[in-house]
Design a protein around this motif. Sequence first.
Motif, short mmCIF file in Angstrom:
data_model
loop_
_atom_site.label_atom_id
_atom_site.label_comp_id
_atom_site.label_asym_id
_atom_site.label_seq_id
_atom_site.Cartn_x
_atom_site.Cartn_y
_atom_site.Cartn_z
N PRO A 185 0.82 -1.22 0.00
CA PRO A 185 0.00 0.00 0.00
C PRO A 185 0.85 1.26 0.00
N CYS A 186 0.30 2.29 -0.60
CA CYS A 186 0.90 3.63 -0.75
C CYS A 186 1.95 3.69 -1.85
N ALA A 187 2.42 2.56 -2.34
CA ALA A 187 3.35 2.55 -3.48
C ALA A 187 2.54 2.44 -4.76
N THR A 188 2.79 3.32 -5.71
CA THR A 188 2.08 3.27 -6.99
C THR A 188 2.86 2.41 -7.97
N ASP A 189 2.36 2.31 -9.20
CA ASP A 189 3.04 1.51 -10.22
C ASP A 189 4.22 2.25 -10.84
N VAL A 190 4.43 3.52 -10.45
CA VAL A 190 5.58 4.28 -10.94
C VAL A 190 6.57 4.41 -9.80
N GLY A 192 9.07 5.56 -7.18
CA GLY A 192 9.37 6.87 -6.61
C GLY A 192 8.16 7.76 -6.41
N ILE A 193 6.96 7.29 -6.77
CA ILE A 193 5.75 8.07 -6.56
C ILE A 193 4.87 7.30 -5.58
N PHE A 194 4.48 7.95 -4.51
CA PHE A 194 3.69 7.32 -3.47
C PHE A 194 2.39 8.09 -3.26
N ALA A 195 1.37 7.40 -2.79
CA ALA A 195 0.06 8.02 -2.62
C ALA A 195 -0.44 7.76 -1.21
N ARG A 210 -2.09 7.73 9.06
CA ARG A 210 -1.24 6.54 8.99
C ARG A 210 -0.66 6.36 7.59
N GLU A 211 -1.48 6.59 6.57
CA GLU A 211 -0.99 6.45 5.20
C GLU A 211 0.07 7.51 4.89
N GLY A 212 -0.10 8.71 5.42
CA GLY A 212 0.92 9.73 5.21
C GLY A 212 2.27 9.30 5.77
N ALA A 213 2.25 8.74 6.99
CA ALA A 213 3.49 8.26 7.60
C ALA A 213 4.05 7.06 6.85
N ALA A 214 3.17 6.16 6.38
CA ALA A 214 3.63 4.98 5.63
C ALA A 214 4.30 5.39 4.33
N ALA A 215 3.71 6.36 3.62
CA ALA A 215 4.32 6.84 2.39
C ALA A 215 5.68 7.48 2.67
N ALA A 216 5.79 8.19 3.80
CA ALA A 216 7.07 8.79 4.17
C ALA A 216 8.12 7.71 4.42
N ALA A 217 7.72 6.60 5.04
CA ALA A 217 8.66 5.50 5.28
C ALA A 217 9.17 4.92 3.97
N LEU A 218 8.28 4.75 3.00
CA LEU A 218 8.69 4.22 1.69
C LEU A 218 9.64 5.19 0.99
N ALA A 219 9.32 6.47 1.04
CA ALA A 219 10.18 7.47 0.39
C ALA A 219 11.55 7.52 1.06
#
Length: 805
Positions: A185-190, A192-195, A210-219
């Motif tokens: 979740p939060c990782a898109t098909d491109v 380096g781009i997270f949602a 929670r999703e905002g923090a999860a996307a930050a972890a991926l980035a």
Amino acid sequence: GRYANVLSAVKFERMLAAGSPSSGRALRPSDGSEPDSLAFIQCVGSRDSANGRPHCSSVCCMFTLKQALFAKERHPDLRVAVYYMDLRAYGKDYEDYIRKAKALGIDFVRAMPSILRLKPATQELLIAVPNADGAQGMREDSYSMVVLASGFEQSDEGGALCASFGLKADCGGLMTSPATDEFNPCATDVTGIFAAGVFRGAKDIPESIREGAAAAALASAMLKTDARTGLPACPTPADFSDEAPKTVVALCNCDGYIGQKVDFEALTQKVSGMKGVESVKTFEHACSKAGMNEVRSYFGETEPNRLVLAGCSNRIVENLYTHMFTHMGVHPGVVEIADLRRAALGGDEAAQQEVARGVSTAFHTGFAPRTRHAAKRSALVVGGGAAGLGAALALADMGHKVHLVEKQVQLGGNLLTGAYTLKGNDPKKLAEELTAKVDGHENIEIHLGSGVKASSGRLGAFRTTLTTPAGLVEVLHGAVVLATGAMEVKPRSYGYGDHPRIVTQKEFEGKVASGEFTGGSVVMIQCVESREEPDAAGAASACGGGEADVNCRPYCSRVCCTHAVKNSLKALEVAPDARVSVLYRDLRTYGNFERGYERARDEGVYFTQFDLAHRPRVTVSGDKITVGYTEPALNENIEIEADWLVLSAGMAPGAQSANALADMFGVETDSSGFFSEKNAKAATTDLTRAGVYVAGTAYGPLHIEETLVQARAAAARLAALLATEELETPENLSYVVDRLCSRCGMCVDACPYGARTLNFETGVAEVDDVLCRACGACVTSCPNKAARQYGAAPAQIMAALDELL
């Protein structure tokens, strides 16, 4: 838009705000009078395929409950009704809001109004709905006001944003949102781009954060940046503690607003004559960038050791000035805020008193020592299911060493017992992939067949003892993530255990996947022993029939309705001639899960609602299972011969182990045994003790995708805290006057952060300045005035009172 007394939920929310034209009271727009009755209509524009919005907007039921409660509390005699199809209060503790609303007399009517008419003479509104209890015909209910709970849809700009970044679009539910993988979740098909947030689909505030923090972890993991580098260090603050007070006063005119109400010349003359005041100067807009630079220059030119800023409230300007002075190398304790804007409403005398109060307080201020403490960047993750694996990987990818502890001899947790998801993915395959990544990660040390025996220390310096197959192992770590999970409940009602084909949803899932299910009649009963509490007399009917169950679960387990839809569809896929009936109280397929519910109806699954007064009846006679229920539309009793009876019994934590861990790490569990978060909206991954986090179903029931989001969010919060390997003490610390301390321990009990202990060798209380959050609870509880706090010393408080009186 046609009838004045029909409002959208957004407009009604504004009306209920304290700063609204009505000062927070519900008033009829048509004539400004107080309404005697108010109706809310749910699902306006949502769950409607005919207008292209088949999704559930997830939050509407809860904001309606909130608004209904506010309206009822402010107008106790107001008659309030909520018209709904399903009450989707699926979040943690959300069921309590329904109970509170019913206790206040709010009426819940299961109906979707088809007609709304206006009485021109009285501006009353008539809502047409079918008669209750299966009676023929329609009835009209009259209300003074009506609020429409309209849902979310994606904006045109959102869809364009997907296209501009070349993202694949998910065109269901919210019209257009980026397509993301359920298990990533939060990782898109491109790359380096997270949602995150509502851009991915309709959701409430906790899920968005929670999703905002999860996307930050991926980035963060992708960029592989080290937060210890590249950040400018602030100068060591100047120490003014030994200098005689020298105060300058900056008066803010707020672009002429305050000058219209206050004589600045008289104010300047009054303040200039106060003890310790060296200079007074007026600024037009001290909280603007230009104004802050002017104040900074003024401070540098006059070289004082106190600054009183008289303008807006500290809520508006304190953080700005604290940041500025810290980067100037000046202790932020030099700044004292006086709320001149508010005081100006009382005229010259009130304004002079407020500024004088600020000057007197600043004169007696103390400067709290600001120190830094080393913190280990390693983390302990307890639990090796989806949440534990997800958190461990996220932390390890961000460069943190991780000790992963799992009591079983295999990683995977509940993923190992799942066969498929509603979206068609395989949980066992996810478990294999996560396990392989964890096994091969250089930053992760795995402890299988192990548990936590004891833990001591604090944020940045925990010391935990593990029981492992090789014996006791001591681990040093800076923080901990509790991901101990939850399990499907084994019910004690509806004949469970009396027949091999009376099973739970998870058991039925296994039988469908293994080929044991080949068709026939399937009846599913939702909310088994959930969403209800034993009554005061402990009645036998309190938890679905059978013996009284003191373990009734008052909460909604969130995932059960979706699992019923998932298993219904899979059963029909395996055996197209099967007949599936789902008996439910509220079908809570929130968000885009609504599409699965719609598909199940299209495939021929029968959905029938029941209430607690007419709960299903199960009879087992030999190999025969008979399920009886009341069909609400016809008001008739129906009986079904079931080949399979599937019970949705919900989820419960391993309460014994959760309570033991809570005691070890100094955190709390709620009445249901789940860990209690620090803040129900803004900090659902943080527990009540600094440095301890929760992820997954140990927090409360969650789907796999939501569990992975929370795991990454917990990792992001933890990593941000420990990234610099140093922890700075907060401003305005509490401290102890040793000669006054009687070692009574009252301050220790009062501290909500565990920052105070009794030292029996020295005979006084001690403060851990890393854990202290400057709340002042210890100060108010100390009978000897031994507990003190920088910025709120007795001399400051008394000086302020002298000026105000």
